[in-house]
Scaffold this active site. Structure first.
Site, short mmCIF file in Angstrom:
data_model
loop_
_atom_site.label_atom_id
_atom_site.label_comp_id
_atom_site.label_asym_id
_atom_site.label_seq_id
_atom_site.Cartn_x
_atom_site.Cartn_y
_atom_site.Cartn_z
N HIS A 1 -105.14 -25.55 -12.07
CA HIS A 1 -104.91 -26.31 -13.31
C HIS A 1 -105.41 -25.50 -14.48
O HIS A 1 -106.51 -24.96 -14.41
CB HIS A 1 -105.65 -27.65 -13.25
CG HIS A 1 -105.51 -28.44 -14.49
ND1 HIS A 1 -104.32 -29.05 -14.85
CD2 HIS A 1 -106.39 -28.71 -15.50
CE1 HIS A 1 -104.50 -29.68 -16.01
NE2 HIS A 1 -105.74 -29.47 -16.43
N GLY B 1 -66.86 6.51 -0.02
CA GLY B 1 -66.81 6.45 1.44
C GLY B 1 -65.58 5.73 1.94
O GLY B 1 -65.21 4.68 1.41
#
Ligand code: NAI
Length: 466
Positions: free
Chosen positions: A445, A117
């Protein structure tokens, strides 16, 4: 006859460009996304983040099988590396990603336009593919053309002996000696890959520390761990010239005025990347650049030419895929009249070594130079139950909090899966958390993120597990 008129033409289909294209389509724009390479996804997906992580994951398994399983009571016989299979898996991971973007473009009715482009005017783009040129017009153009590796003038890339990250991701054999210039993310990640596979790796770095930009103490800890893994470092050193020596190279190193030579089979130059705007025509249509070759934009990502916008590696800021993505989304949301925003204070940064080094927010040095009074809390993974279960106790969490307000200023993690744990830190900072907020949030935990909570407790000298 194909449509040539769009609401938005995006130049580049990397993580900045393709994500912006999708968000723009969601907002009702007719979007074309121009890409020079045959596959979508840009550097990140084709020759960057994704293939490097695929190789890092594979080589982590290899290293664990070699050095890490015995501690878990698992004995393995002789290991054999199947490098072609490892590379083929990496290629498959990349292919799945690039094909995925094709599907996403179809779903969102975005037109992918293959070719190079070039801006002809503020709303016209010529796309050249082979001998053919197609001209697209758009209400707006978004430049997201990314970056390319910086080449050192006296050590030009030859693709075989002097290489960039692109070639380092697809070497067909493990080099006996790999010399790397630059101890940034690329040098350390690709150095880790080839070190784990048996190469002797020496990293030379211009500065007196590795990973500049990251917290100095954490970087020092990472360097020590990598040295234990066999990687060698020479700081305040650079490579000057390289001469052919047999099938390899003899490289002249310079350290504070004195020179030495080092032999290697392959020299990886990883000294940074530069914005890629070659042949884009941006200067010619009047887009302004800063003195470091980056496109100048305002807070709406608008360049100095009305209708032309830019995001990602071509503008200022860290060259990170996720930073480009956020900017792409914010830019098109603002084009659509919405309130797009990127919080640059909460963009995480990860180096995917093992253990990983991840950070978000200010380093200790940055807080000092900004004269912000702060408190520090740290917690080692050795004191984290899950890390001990995993036998991954290397590293620590370091948290900086404002001494007056307790607001978290920065979080730094060296440890197993730090790339995942840092997500909590980034969210906490996005929501303006205090160290107290994190310290009082329940963490499952036993998990690695508990180390984050403990570092937050340590800011107020009340860690529980140390
Ligand atoms: P970098 O800018 O991160 O690191 C380059 C290193 O090379 C620096 O430590 C610099 O001091 C050193 N250096 C520069 N010139 C030198 C010279 N002549 N001799 C010796 N040392 C020299 O660049 P890198 O690693 O090439 O990565 C490029 C970009 O890609 C960076 O912006 C990086 O953040 C990004 N990236 C991000 C990754 C991640 O997020 N995990 C992975 C790979 C790249």
């Amino acid at each position: 006859m194909k449509d040539t008129n769009f609401d938005l033409i995006v130049l580049g289909a990397g993580p900045g460009g393709y994500v912006a294209a999708i968000r723009a389509a969601q907002l009702g724009m007719r979007v074309a996304c121009v890409e020079k390479d045959p596959t979508l996804g840009g550097t990140c997906l084709n020759v960057g983040c994704i293939p490097s992580k695929a190789l890092l994951d594979s080589t982590e398994h290899y290293a664990t099988a070699q050095h890490g399983l015995a501690a878990h009571g698992i004995k393995v016989g002789a290991l054999e590396l199947d490098l072609p299979a490892m590379m083929a898996r990496k290629d498959k991971v990349v292919k799945l990603g690039t094909q995925g973007i094709i599907g996403l473009f179809k779903k969102n009715k975005i037109e992918p336009v293959t070719g190079y482009g070039r801006l002809r005017s503020r709303n016209t783009v010529d796309v050249t593919n082979g001998g053919a040129t197609r001209t697209l017009t758009g209400q707006r153009v978004l430049i997201a053309t990314g970056s390319v590796p910086i080449q050192l003038p006296d050590l030009p890339f030859d693709g075989k002996r002097i290489i960039s990250s692109t070639e380092a991701l697809c070497m067909r054999a493990v080099p006996r000696r790999l010399l790397i210039i630059g101890a940034g993310a690329i040098g350390l990640e690709l150095g880790s890959v080839w070190n784990r596979l048996g190469a002797e790796v020496l990293v030379v770095e211009l500065l007196d520390r590795i990973v500049p930009g990251m917290d100095r103490k954490m970087a020092g800890l990472l360097q020590r761990v990598l040295q234990k893994q066999g990687m060698k470092f020479q700081l305040q050193t650079t490579a000057r010239t390289a001469a052919r020596a047999g099938s390899g190279l003899q490289v002249t190193l310079e350290a504070r005025g004195s020179t030495s030579t080092e032999e290697c089979d392959v020299l990886l130059v990883a000294v940074g990347r530069r914005p890629f705007v070659d042949g884009l025509g941006a200067r010619e249509v009047g887009v302004a650049f800063d003195d470091r070759g980056r496109i100048t934009v305002d807070r709406r990502y608008a360049t100095t030419v009305p209708g032309i916008y830019a995001i990602g590696d071509v503008i200022a800021g860290p060259m990170l895929a996720h930073k480009a993505e956020e900017e792409g989304v914010a830019a098109v949301e603002m084009m659509a009249g919405q309130a797009g925003h990127v919080n640059y204070d909460a963009v995480p940064n990860v180096v995917y070594t093992w253990p990983e080094l991840a950070s978000v927010g200010l380093s200790e040095e940055q807080a000092q130079s900004q004269e912000i009074p702060f408190k520090v809390g740290t917690f080692p993974f050795l004191a984290n139950a899950r890390a001990r279960c995993m036998n991954e106790t290397e590293g620590m969490v370091k948290m900086l909090a404002d001494a007056k307000t307790d607001r978290v200023l920065g979080i730094h993690i060296l440890g197993a899966r730090a790339s995942d744990v840092i997500a909590e830190a980034a969210i906490a900072m996005e929501f303006g958390a205090s160290a107290e907020d994190i310290a009082r949030s329940a963490h499952a935990h036993p998990t690695l993120p508990e180390a984050l909570k403990e570092a937050a407790l340590a800011v107020h000298q009340r860690s529980i597990n140390i």
